[in-house]
Design a protein around this motif. Structure first.
Motif, mmCIF file in Angstrom:
data_model
loop_
_atom_site.group_PDB
_atom_site.id
_atom_site.type_symbol
_atom_site.label_atom_id
_atom_site.label_comp_id
_atom_site.label_asym_id
_atom_site.label_seq_id
_atom_site.Cartn_x
_atom_site.Cartn_y
_atom_site.Cartn_z
ATOM 1 N N GLY A 255 0.785 -1.229 0.000
ATOM 2 C CA GLY A 255 0.000 0.000 0.000
ATOM 3 C C GLY A 255 0.812 1.271 0.000
ATOM 4 O O GLY A 255 0.260 2.363 0.126
ATOM 5 N N ASP A 256 2.126 1.156 -0.115
ATOM 6 C CA ASP A 256 3.004 2.314 -0.218
ATOM 7 C C ASP A 256 3.617 2.342 -1.613
ATOM 8 O O ASP A 256 3.981 1.292 -2.163
ATOM 9 N N LEU A 257 3.754 3.535 -2.188
ATOM 10 C CA LEU A 257 4.401 3.638 -3.486
ATOM 11 C C LEU A 257 5.804 3.049 -3.442
ATOM 12 O O LEU A 257 6.530 3.276 -2.465
ATOM 13 N N PRO A 258 6.214 2.271 -4.429
ATOM 14 C CA PRO A 258 5.489 1.982 -5.673
ATOM 15 C C PRO A 258 4.631 0.720 -5.594
ATOM 16 O O PRO A 258 4.225 0.197 -6.626
ATOM 17 N N TYR A 259 4.342 0.247 -4.371
ATOM 18 C CA TYR A 259 3.659 -1.039 -4.229
ATOM 19 C C TYR A 259 2.193 -0.879 -3.856
ATOM 20 O O TYR A 259 1.700 -1.441 -2.888
ATOM 21 N N PHE A 260 1.476 -0.064 -4.645
ATOM 22 C CA PHE A 260 0.023 -0.018 -4.549
ATOM 23 C C PHE A 260 -0.548 -1.272 -5.223
ATOM 24 O O PHE A 260 0.023 -1.782 -6.196
ATOM 25 N N GLU A 261 -1.694 -1.726 -4.713
ATOM 26 C CA GLU A 261 -2.432 -2.771 -5.438
ATOM 27 C C GLU A 261 -2.728 -2.243 -6.840
ATOM 28 O O GLU A 261 -3.091 -1.079 -7.005
ATOM 29 N N PRO A 262 -2.567 -3.060 -7.901
ATOM 30 C CA PRO A 262 -2.603 -2.533 -9.266
ATOM 31 C C PRO A 262 -3.882 -1.810 -9.668
ATOM 32 O O PRO A 262 -3.820 -0.788 -10.363
ATOM 33 N N TRP A 263 -5.067 -2.309 -9.290
ATOM 34 C CA TRP A 263 -6.289 -1.595 -9.658
ATOM 35 C C TRP A 263 -6.363 -0.244 -8.930
ATOM 36 O O TRP A 263 -6.776 0.750 -9.508
ATOM 37 N N ALA A 264 -5.942 -0.234 -7.678
ATOM 38 C CA ALA A 264 -5.931 1.022 -6.930
ATOM 39 C C ALA A 264 -4.868 1.966 -7.464
ATOM 40 O O ALA A 264 -5.062 3.189 -7.499
ATOM 41 N N SER A 265 -3.748 1.413 -7.884
ATOM 42 C CA SER A 265 -2.672 2.237 -8.417
ATOM 43 C C SER A 265 -3.138 3.041 -9.619
ATOM 44 O O SER A 265 -2.773 4.209 -9.785
ATOM 45 N N ARG A 337 -5.348 0.837 -1.449
ATOM 46 C CA ARG A 337 -3.971 0.768 -1.941
ATOM 47 C C ARG A 337 -3.264 -0.482 -1.431
ATOM 48 O O ARG A 337 -2.334 -0.978 -2.062
ATOM 49 N N ALA A 338 -3.683 -0.972 -0.284
ATOM 50 C CA ALA A 338 -3.131 -2.205 0.286
ATOM 51 C C ALA A 338 -4.082 -3.370 0.039
ATOM 52 O O ALA A 338 -4.213 -4.279 0.861
ATOM 53 N N GLY A 339 -4.718 -3.348 -1.110
ATOM 54 C CA GLY A 339 -5.685 -4.380 -1.454
ATOM 55 C C GLY A 339 -5.024 -5.650 -1.953
ATOM 56 O O GLY A 339 -3.820 -5.867 -1.795
ATOM 57 N N PHE A 340 -5.816 -6.478 -2.618
ATOM 58 C CA PHE A 340 -5.367 -7.821 -2.974
ATOM 59 C C PHE A 340 -5.438 -8.065 -4.469
ATOM 60 O O PHE A 340 -6.245 -7.472 -5.186
ATOM 61 N N THR A 341 -4.572 -8.959 -4.922
ATOM 62 C CA THR A 341 -4.649 -9.539 -6.259
ATOM 63 C C THR A 341 -5.049 -10.995 -6.093
ATOM 64 O O THR A 341 -4.369 -11.744 -5.393
ATOM 65 N N PRO A 342 -6.160 -11.436 -6.717
ATOM 66 C CA PRO A 342 -6.636 -12.807 -6.509
ATOM 67 C C PRO A 342 -6.088 -13.783 -7.547
ATOM 68 O O PRO A 342 -6.364 -13.659 -8.738
ATOM 69 N N PHE A 343 -5.310 -14.748 -7.087
ATOM 70 C CA PHE A 343 -4.834 -15.797 -7.973
ATOM 71 C C PHE A 343 -5.828 -16.961 -8.028
ATOM 72 O O PHE A 343 -6.106 -17.506 -9.085
#
Length: 488
Positions: A255-265, A337-343
């Motif tokens: 959830g911190d730049l540059p590591y935002f969840e991609p959709w939120a980014s 921003r600290a969300g999830f990517t679902p595999f």
């Protein structure tokens, strides 16, 4: 964070061996700037997971194209991609990302095998198999058996067909699960961004991915699909699967730049803040017809009038002044921003079991029971604990396999890669092509993704026959597992 790149490829990609991350702070793992082939295996595992999620689940790899092809999202500004007007550099970038992820993980698999690190070998093989499936489902036939040998001098690899790739993925995922069964003592380390070192959950993930691969080919090779599905479901002690939402295979972002969840980014990164996407009218209308409580989670009310209203996919007549009439993506999926990517989720696994049971495979349960469990898990994942009313209404089990397909499509929201694959395989829901597309004469969204130009320019001898099967960039030869007739 320092990196050093080495050339490897599906064709001629990049292998960035020296990236690392961790679940709490991606920058806690330092890289080795001088000898990337000696980077800790946990670093390279982290890179494979993070790079795949960042590339194939972001605005370019998912939101603009697979999630619109699948009927989940619509673009309301800069709508070219939703109309299938693609950017060649995006195609090139995704091919390159797949190349480097696969090669990096190949190195981990090999080194872990040499060192007897069975857990690391199995985890890397599991992630690599997942990426291979996404790759072949996007392009169909790709360099596979000969693909990752640039360091051996193979820089123009031969292509393998999807018919050859899928059975091998089943074998590799079985191998991964059996390596986990050896109960190795090696620690996956802080590079395990999915399960934090829980090898039992990794084993569940490997077996569940094997179910995904098997059910995908259940209409074109039912014997092979049946063999693998019945082996897993007939011996849950040896082959446990994802059964609960707590076991879901998710990447949670710092959830911190540059590591935002991609959709939120796509929405919040100050260098690239966008508001180009709405939930599609196909998904919104389907949820409304089912009186589905997930509507309020998947979508926000339109700011103009407080209604849930999806946008059409691809029209040329969107008026900027009317953009407030459309429902944006729900906060759970877009605003964290600290969300999830679902595999992979438990609900998907239950729907796989339901389909297998409906097709007469021995699963240890009925199609109805597995279907209802899948719905309950998807609802629970979205904060809805009472499924009885929903399953007693329009979503009640009718005995038709299309019920399973529809609910699976709904539950796959935010995984455009899988949702697109499922609509191509099942034709549920039956989707029309984007209304504003310049490609005429087609009655379905794309069958495939364009090959990158570098495959023609640098590997033309091997790619030419496969490129020739493509029509209008996105159609032509259907996926092996796509047995639909009358579609083009």
């Amino acid at each position: 964070m320092k990196t050093k790149n080495i050339k490897y490829s599906l064709g001629l990609g990049l292998a960035a061996l020296a990236f690392a991350a961790c679940t709490k702070n991606f920058e806690e793992i330092n890289t080795n700037p001088n000898s990337p082939t000696d980077a800790p295996m946990t670093n390279v595992l982290a890179f494979g997971i993070q790079d795949y999620a960042a590339g194939f689940f972001d605005v370019w790899g998912d939101m603009n194209e697979p999630s619109t092809y699948a009927g989940h999202l619509a673009k309301i500004q800069y709508i070219d991609e939703a109309q299938y007007v693609f950017r060649p550099n995006t195609v090139e970038n995704l091919w390159t990302q797949a190349s480097r992820e696969l090669k990096n993980l190949e190195i981990v698999v090999g080194r872990a095998a040499e060192e007897g690190a069975t857990n690391m070998q199995a985890a890397a093989l599991t992630v690599q198999s997942m990426i291979w499936q996404t790759t072949t489902d996007r392009w169909r036939d790709v360099p596979f058996f000969d693909a990752l040998k640039a360091d051996e001098g193979v820089i123009t690899p031969e292509y393998s067909t999807q018919e050859e790739i899928y059975p091998e993925l089943l074998n590799r995922l079985k191998t991964a699960a059996e390596l986990f069964n050896e109960e190795g003592i090696d620690d996956l380390g802080t590079g395990d961004l999915i399960y934090g070192g829980d090898t039992e959950n990794w084993k569940r993930f490997a077996n569940s991915l094997r179910l995904r691969v098997a059910i995908r080919i259940s209409d074109v090779n039912p014997e092979l699909a049946k063999q693998h599905i019945e082996e897993i479901l007939g011996d849950q002690g040896t082959y446990p699967i994802i059964e609960e939402n707590s076991q879901n295979a998710l990447l949670w972002w710092p959830g911190d730049l540059p590591y935002f969840e991609p959709w939120a980014s796509d929405q919040f990164d100050p260098s690239n803040a966008r508001d180009d996407h709405a939930v599609s009218n196909i998904l919104v209308n389907q949820l409304k017809s089912l009186d589905d409580p997930r509507l309020a989670v998947y979508a926000k009310k339109a700011t103009a009038d407080g209604e849930y209203r999806g946008a059409a996919i691809g029209p040329n007549d969107l008026v900027p002044a009317e953009l407030t009439m459309y429902s944006r993506i729900g906060a759970k999926f877009r605003d964290d921003r600290a969300g999830f990517t679902p595999f992979m989720r438990a609900s998907e696994v239950k729907f796989i079991i339901a389909e297998a049971a409906a097709k007469g495979f021995t699963t240890g349960t009925s199609a109805q029971v597995a279907y209802e469990e899948g719905v309950e898990l998807s609802l629970a994942e979205n904060g809805i604990t009472d499924a009885d009313a929903y399953l007693s209404g329009p979503a009640a089990w009718s005995g038709d396999i299309s019920d399973i397909y529809l609910q699976k499509w709904i539950a796959l929201f935010k995984n455009g890669n899988e949702a697109w694959a499922e609509t191509r395989r099942t034709d549920v829901p039956a989707l029309s092509p984007a209304t504003g597309t310049p490609y005429s004469g087609h009655n379905r969204p794309p069958f495939r993704y364009p090959y990158p130009n570098t495959e023609t320019n640098l590997n033309g001898q091997n790619s030419a026959a496969f490129v020739a099967e493509v029509e209008d960039s996105f159609w032509g030869k259907q996926m092996w597992w796509d047995i639909r007739t009358g579609v083009n």
